[in-house]
Each structure stands twice: as C-alpha cells, then as structure tokens.
Design an enzyme around this catalytic site. Structure first.
Site, PDB file in Angstrom:
ATOM      1  N   GLU A  40     -49.425  39.845 -91.574  1.00  0.00           N
ATOM      2  CA  GLU A  40     -48.025  40.230 -91.846  1.00  0.00           C
ATOM      3  C   GLU A  40     -47.400  41.163 -90.810  1.00  0.00           C
ATOM      4  O   GLU A  40     -46.758  42.157 -91.174  1.00  0.00           O
ATOM      5  CB  GLU A  40     -47.929  40.851 -93.246  1.00  0.00           C
ATOM      6  CG  GLU A  40     -48.467  39.950 -94.330  1.00  0.00           C
ATOM      7  CD  GLU A  40     -48.398  40.571 -95.737  1.00  0.00           C
ATOM      8  OE1 GLU A  40     -48.080  41.761 -95.860  1.00  0.00           O
ATOM      9  OE2 GLU A  40     -48.659  39.842 -96.700  1.00  0.00           O
ATOM     10  N   GLU A 100     -53.603  31.724 -99.198  1.00  0.00           N
ATOM     11  CA  GLU A 100     -53.415  32.501-100.442  1.00  0.00           C
ATOM     12  C   GLU A 100     -52.554  31.711-101.426  1.00  0.00           C
ATOM     13  O   GLU A 100     -51.532  32.181-101.916  1.00  0.00           O
ATOM     14  CB  GLU A 100     -52.739  33.854-100.124  1.00  0.00           C
ATOM     15  CG  GLU A 100     -53.468  34.652 -99.058  1.00  0.00           C
ATOM     16  CD  GLU A 100     -52.867  36.024 -98.789  1.00  0.00           C
ATOM     17  OE1 GLU A 100     -52.088  36.524 -99.621  1.00  0.00           O
ATOM     18  OE2 GLU A 100     -53.184  36.590 -97.736  1.00  0.00           O
TER      19      GLU A 100
HETATM   20  C1  GLA Z   1     -50.594  39.612 -99.419  1.00  0.00           C
HETATM   21  C2  GLA Z   1     -51.972  39.964 -98.863  1.00  0.00           C
HETATM   22  C3  GLA Z   1     -53.034  39.710 -99.878  1.00  0.00           C
HETATM   23  C4  GLA Z   1     -52.668  40.228-101.245  1.00  0.00           C
HETATM   24  C5  GLA Z   1     -51.331  39.672-101.663  1.00  0.00           C
HETATM   25  C6  GLA Z   1     -50.949  40.166-103.023  1.00  0.00           C
HETATM   26  O1  GLA Z   1     -50.376  38.282 -99.472  1.00  0.00           O
HETATM   27  O2  GLA Z   1     -52.296  39.270 -97.695  1.00  0.00           O
HETATM   28  O3  GLA Z   1     -54.211  40.328 -99.446  1.00  0.00           O
HETATM   29  O4  GLA Z   1     -52.611  41.625-101.225  1.00  0.00           O
HETATM   30  O5  GLA Z   1     -50.382  40.087-100.717  1.00  0.00           O
HETATM   31  O6  GLA Z   1     -52.015  40.210-103.894  1.00  0.00           O
END
Ligand code: GLA
Length: 364
Positions: A161, A268
C-alpha cells in the site's frame, strides 16, 4: 505375547481413530476441496492466525486450501515490537503447521505504513530518526525476518500500500516516504532479495480496479522493473463487494499488469455483501439490517462467479488466489467500514459449511 496383543490393539484403535477423523473431514462437504478443483490453475490460499490451526477450522483449511498467509503475525508491529525483541511464536506456529501438512506459505508483509511499531521511526528521546538510521533498521528487520523463514516461504509481499488514494498524489505520505524518500520501496525489495534470492517478491495494494490508482501502481512497478529492482509480481488485494468490480474492470486490471511481464496474485480476496465503501464511518440507521438475505446472496454469488471466471482466463499470469479469512464466522469486514456490522464475505458460512456460492466457484 500379551504385550504384542496389546500393541496390536493399540494400533487398531489408532487406525480406527484416524479413519474416523478422516471421515469427519470428508463428509463436511465432499472430499474435494477448492485446491483440488483449481489444481491445474493456481494454489488457493487463506489468511489465518494461530487460533485457526486447531479444531474444525484446521480441518477445513486442510480440505480446501493449499497455501497460507499470516493475517497479522508477520507484520512489522506484531513480529518486531521492540528494537531488540522479535516475537516469533505466532508466525512460527503458522509456518510449522504449513510444513507439517505440505502447504505453501506466502509472507505478508515486510514494509507497510500501518501496523508498523512506533519505535521504528523515533530515537530514545522520541525524536524522528535520520534517513540513514531508518534505512538500517528497515534492512535489519527485513533481513532477519526473511532469513528466519528462508526456504519455507515461497513469496513475500515486500511493500504494501505505498500508493496514495488521493487522485493528485502519487505516493502515500507515510513515515517511510517522509524520512527516507521514494527509495525505501526499491531498498525493501533489494534487502528481501539479498536475504532470500529464491523468494518471489510482490508489490501489494488495494483498489487496483480504479483506473487512476491502477496507473499509479503500474508506474511504480514499471519504474522498479526498469531500474533492475527485483520485483516479480503484483498483488491485487481483492477486497471487493457486491457492486464491484465489473467484469470489464477486473479484466482490464489483470491485463494491464500482465503487460508488465510480471505474475499477478489475488492476495486478500473477500466480497462484502454491502456496497463498497473505502473509509471507516459511523453506524447509520440503514445499517440495521444485517441479514444474509437471498438478494445479497445472489449478488455476491454473481461477483464471485465472474471473478473466478476471469481468474481462470488469466491462469498463465495468475499464480495464486488467497482468501482473507476462512469463513463468515469471523472477518475483518465485521468491523469495517462500520464497527459491529456483520458481513458474510467468504465461501463458507458460520458453521463452516460451503455456501451456495461455493458451487458456482468450482463449477466450470
Ligand atoms: C490490508 C492489509 C491486510 C489487512 C487488511 C484488513 O488489506 O494488507 O494485512 O490488514 O488490510 O484486515
């Protein structure tokens, strides 16, 4: 003689117990799991904590998935709470579970603006450290963590990020950027590569389906690649919802990154049953209805079905799909963007039974 009869009896009962636990696993939803349906496509992973590695959740993991990610245990704050103190127990337990059962592990993550320990950026007097000090600390952290799991993890999310969500800002104005400057990104990849030259290294981010953010990610990763920085893949977090992405958005996102000649992973994945919101907010009266209605179920099913269709189309580019949490029993989305609003973003319900959507994902 008596001893031999006794030990034979013990063996029989151990075998019987292991057969019946095997039966318990297979009857939950058939013996085939997601990982088997997708055997010729890509590994199917799941984000876990140590608490998930026993009981019914462990059985589900072993039936359905062949890759693990630590939901929190490998993040900088949890694993390196003080300068001279690493806390390995939780991460180690995930890695040894994976090793004992032959699962892959992808590391998450080495450098992020969030969940970073505050000691990292300050000296003993509480003053902000210099660029040199922070780079050295970053190097020590990455080298130590990557080294510990060298050969046991096949991939790392190196930087998470780094791109800004503001349309007219390129990089997020994090402490890393403010103190080190843009080179913290390339350096993170170099440190990770030096520690484990065999690990696949990813840049990971969210909302990559937005054309504005996508182009910023593209620019960042292309710049790294052109400069010879060891970056091997792009992680699309894939925190999506019933109203996005569209097929066109998802297809053009993966295609754009594939053009860089890098691998892509969905790192994710979850699909919220509420329309997408990017920022945390207060609860409103309209949030009262948290039932998993047939309408929500159908909308979610369509987004999951479409997403996996597109993933399969890009099987030569995508080399991993990881769900963020196991089942609707617990998800970070139960508290985001609205605290205490139940969500149902995964393929298994609260009792760990496959939802209707599961069949759509494995039917192709
Ligand atoms: C982001 C992070 C993850 C997690 C999510 C929320 O996507 O990369 O590690 O913390 O937020 O759970």
């Amino acid at each position: 003689m008596k001893n031999r009869i006794l030990s034979a009896a013990v063996i029989v009962s151990v075998l019987a117990a292991s057969c019946s636990s095997q039966r318990a696993i297979t009857t939950a939803g058939g013996s085939k799991g997601l990982k088997d349906y997708y055997n010729n496509f890509f590994p199917i992973g799941v984000a876990v904590g140590p608490r998930n590695l026993a009981g019914d959740e462990a059985q589900l993991i072993l039936r359905e998935f062949n890759s693990l990610t630590a939901e929190n245990a490998m993040k900088m704050g949890p694993i390196h709470p003080q300068e001279d103190n690493y806390y390995w127990r939780d991460a180690d337990s995930i890695v040894s579970f994976a090793q004992n059962h032959g699962l892959k592990v992808r590391g998450h993550n080495l450098c992020w603006h969030s969940q970073a320990p505050s000691w990292m950026f300050t000296d003993k007097e509480g003053k902000t450290v210099s660029k040199e000090v922070l780079l050295q600390r970053l190097k020590d952290h990455i080298t130590t963590v990557v080294n510990r799991y060298k050969g046991k993890l096949y991939a790392w999310d190196v930087v998470n990020e780094a791109i800004s969500d503001k349309p007219d800002e390129y990089l997020r104005n994090s402490d890393w950027l403010k103190i080190i400057g843009e080179e913290y990104i390339a350096k993170s990849f170099q440190f990770a590569h030096e520690a484990d030259p065999n690990a696949m290294l990813f840049y990971n981010d969210y909302n990559e389906i937005s054309p504005v953010k996508r182009e910023k990610i593209y620019r960042l990763v292309k710049g790294l690649k052109d400069a010879g920085v060891p970056v091997h893949g792009i992680g699309l977090q894939g925190h999506w919802a019933v109203n996005e992405p569209s097929r066109g958005q998802l297809d053009s996102t993966i295609k754009r990154f594939a053009d860089l000649g890098l691998k892509v992973q969905i790192t994710e994945l979850d699909i919220s049953v509420y329309p997408k919101e990017h920022d945390a907010r207060q609860r409103k009266s309209a949030d009262a209805d948290t039932t998993f209605s047939p309408q929500k179920e159908q909308q979610q099913l369509e987004v999951y079905k479409m997403s996996f269709d597109v993933f399969r189309k890009y099987r030569n580019v995508i080399n991993g799909v990881t769900f963020w949490n196991i089942s609707d029993r617990n998800s970070w989305l139960d508290n985001f963007p609205v605290r205490n609003r139940k969500d149902y973003p995964l393929l298994f319900d609260r009792h760990l039974k496959p939802k209707k959507v599961y069949q759509e994902v494995v039917k192709f």
